[in-house]
Every structure is written in structure tokens, then in C-alpha cells.
Design an enzyme around this catalytic site. Sequence first.
Site, PDB file in Angstrom:
ATOM      1  N   LEU A 220      61.595  68.303  61.449  1.00 34.19           N
ATOM      2  CA  LEU A 220      61.343  67.006  61.850  1.00 34.19           C
ATOM      3  C   LEU A 220      62.518  65.982  62.498  1.00 34.19           C
ATOM      4  O   LEU A 220      62.771  65.712  63.527  1.00 34.19           O
ATOM      5  CB  LEU A 220      60.548  66.289  61.330  1.00 34.19           C
ATOM      6  N   THR A 221      63.584  65.706  61.425  1.00 28.58           N
ATOM      7  CA  THR A 221      64.456  64.731  61.702  1.00 28.58           C
ATOM      8  C   THR A 221      65.465  65.246  62.715  1.00 28.58           C
ATOM      9  O   THR A 221      65.772  66.267  62.778  1.00 28.58           O
ATOM     10  CB  THR A 221      65.156  64.536  59.893  1.00 28.58           C
ATOM     11  N   GLU A 222      66.197  64.173  63.391  1.00 29.76           N
ATOM     12  CA  GLU A 222      66.705  64.398  64.255  1.00 29.76           C
ATOM     13  C   GLU A 222      67.923  63.383  64.361  1.00 29.76           C
ATOM     14  O   GLU A 222      67.779  62.172  63.992  1.00 29.76           O
ATOM     15  CB  GLU A 222      66.404  64.238  65.814  1.00 29.76           C
TER      16      GLU A 222
ATOM     17  N   GLY B  66      64.637  59.438  62.630  1.00 34.93           N
ATOM     18  CA  GLY B  66      64.861  59.812  61.068  1.00 34.93           C
ATOM     19  C   GLY B  66      63.408  59.656  60.805  1.00 34.93           C
ATOM     20  O   GLY B  66      62.479  60.440  60.929  1.00 34.93           O
TER      21      GLY B  66
ATOM     22  N   GLY C 296      81.308  54.460  29.700  1.00 36.00           N
ATOM     23  CA  GLY C 296      82.170  55.475  30.597  1.00 36.00           C
ATOM     24  C   GLY C 296      81.591  57.125  30.469  1.00 36.00           C
ATOM     25  O   GLY C 296      81.881  57.563  31.327  1.00 36.00           O
TER      26      GLY C 296
ATOM     27  N   GLU D 105      61.252  62.047  53.351  1.00 37.41           N
ATOM     28  CA  GLU D 105      59.882  61.843  53.489  1.00 37.41           C
ATOM     29  C   GLU D 105      59.545  60.485  53.756  1.00 37.41           C
ATOM     30  O   GLU D 105      58.419  59.902  53.178  1.00 37.41           O
ATOM     31  CB  GLU D 105      58.927  62.547  52.331  1.00 37.41           C
TER      32      GLU D 105
END
Length: 400
Positions: free
Chosen positions: A137-139, A143, A354, A377
Site C-alpha cells: 500500500l504505502t508509497e 503513507g 545507564g 497500520e
Amino acid sequence: MADRPGTGTAPGLEQVSAEDFKHILSATRDFVRGKVIPRENEIADADAIPDDLRQATAEMGLFGYAIPQEWGGLGLNLMQDVELAMELGYTSLALRSMFGTNNGIAGQTLVNYGTDEQRQRWLPGIASGEIVASFALTEPGAGSSPAGLKTSAARDGDDWVIDGSKRFITNAPSAGLFVVFARTREAAGKDPGIAVFLVPADAPGITVGPHDRKMGQEGAWTSDVTFSGVRVGDDALIGGSEEVGYKAAMSSLARGRVHIAALAVGAARRALDESVAYAASATQGGTPIGSFQLVQAHLADMQTGVLAGEALARECARKYHTGEDRRIAPSVAKLYCTEMAGQVADKAVQVHGGTGYMREVPVERIYREVRLLRLYEGTSEIQRLIIGGGLVREEQKRNR
């Protein structure tokens, strides 16, 4: 069996009994804690899941735990999925990522909306792990919202020709199937103009880039994928229709948000457990740091967030399962639980001092890994729009 359009309700959904699920959950928990946790640093250092662990997950049925038994899966419903996800979230998130798309947004799109022919062709291999499904899906420039989608699918005789580029595609390097979003027409009104295609990964014209180097989740590979003149037939359209696929994918995405929420809870629980153990044993001036009230305050906030997240994920899964709320509740679960996991991970590092900033310490890995959960998602910002807009629209409907 005759081919038929997908309707959003898959046939043959056997119920897994509570007793059977108890054994599945116990086996998964034992596997995660006994086999995977001891190798978390190995996974991180190699940026890969060892082959023997992959084989073990396939033999356990995890590649198809949410695929109905009719097609070779375990057939878990979303309420059971949430319990499993909490266990999977307890270790390196790369493990779950390896089979997450098979059970989630790619697999569920096929289960609930695919034609009979599409299910028969793809689901048995997806359930067994022979096929890894990847959700494309994402391009760049598109997004969390597909409104800016540029990948196109154009008619050429009896075929469709797909051109475009996708970004951050999970499992692309190992994919056997891409579930591809492409624009087939201009958007008009409520019609987004987007169709969804099932594209074999070995189709001519597909190029998968090198896997990305990410902040965290080592071993979970994502890559750019380019489609250049990739040719598929009408039988590649989800549900056999240009209109079905987009609705199918958005529904599967909502379901996946509840799963991600539970995954976040599992990661937060691990960060809490590590912090409690550290606070009880690490000393300052000869006194366990867990004796200090400010450390106890951090642990109290973490425990509160985890328990709230567990309850919320379970309740939203129930609402999705019954059909009571499949829109707002999934976004509520994902928004709260992923944000909570980030806060818990931050406090975990603080409790460790730390030491918590050192590589090969679990809370350092968790701190980096859970950051992604607020992005994929649907980002937290998108979830807020879905929730707020949905509430307003519901009130407007009641007042008409």
C-alpha cells in the site's frame, strides 16, 4: 467449487474451542520464552530470523493461525488472536512480523473478500508458510492516507498493466504474493478509484530493492518494490471487482489495528517484567533500587498502563468479533496501546539507568522496536482522526 465474489464473510469458519486454544497459547508461550528470547541478540546481530526458528513457527501453524481451518490454518478468531499477540509481543517483534501479514491485512483480505478461486489458489500456501504474503500500500507521498496513491493499473485488452513504486513493504524480499493497491480510475465522491490486485511475486516487471536499515525491529525486513508494466488478468482483482478490494483492505486494516494493540501490550509487559527484575536485584549503595520510592513510582505507572492496555485490547477485540464496533474501537485500541508501550519502554530505560542504554539489554531493544508501532497500520494521528470524526458522525446520525 464455483467461483463467487467475496462478500466480507468467509465460509467454513470453524470455532477453536477454549481447551484447544489453551494448548495453542501455552505452546506459543513456551516457544517464545524458551526458544526465541535466548536468541534475541542473535536475531538483532544477524538482522534475520534463524532458519530453524522459522521452520519451528511454520510447524506450529503460526503462519496461518488466523486463517480458517478449511484452508489449512488454525482458525483463531480475533479475541484469541489478541491473546496470542500478547505472547508474541514479549520477544523480538521480528518474529511476529515474519508471519504477521499472512494472518493479518493480506490474509484477512483474501479470507473475507476473495473469490473461491482466489482462496483455493493462495490460502493453503499462506497458512503453511510456503507463501509469504506482502501488503503493498504505502508509497512515497502516500503513507497512512491512500488519497495520494500514484501506482496505476490500466486496461490493456483483457489484462491490467500495473506501474508504480511502493515503499517500506514488509516481507517484500521473501514475498510470494503481493497484495497491491493501484488506481484504476479517478476518485469520485465516496469512490476512491482504487482497486486491489493479487500479484505473484515472480511476475515479470517486479523489482524488489535491498532491505531497509531501520531504527529497530532487526530481522523484520522491509523494502521498496517497483512495478513496471506488470501484467495480470481480471482474476487478480480481489473479489473479482474493482470496487470490492479497497473496502476489503480497509476492513482488514481495522482488524489488524487490534492485533497491533495487543502486540504493543506484550512488548510493554516484557519491559515491565525486565524493569521489576532489575529493580529488585540492582543495588545503589548496597540497597536495591526497587526500595527507592521514585523507582517504585515508575513501576506503578508502567503496571497501570499495561493492565489498562490488556483490558482495552481484549474489549476492542470482543467488539470487533461481535460486529458491535469495527471502526472506532480498533483505532482506540491501537492509539492507546501503542502510545502506552512507548511510555512504558521509556520508563524501563529510566529504571535501568545507564545499563538500559546499552545494546544487548532487552529494554534498549524494546525502546527502539515499539516506536514503529505508532506509525504503521495508521499513525496515531490518523487514529485520532478516525476516532474523533467517527464520534461526531455517529452523533449526527442520531440527531437526523
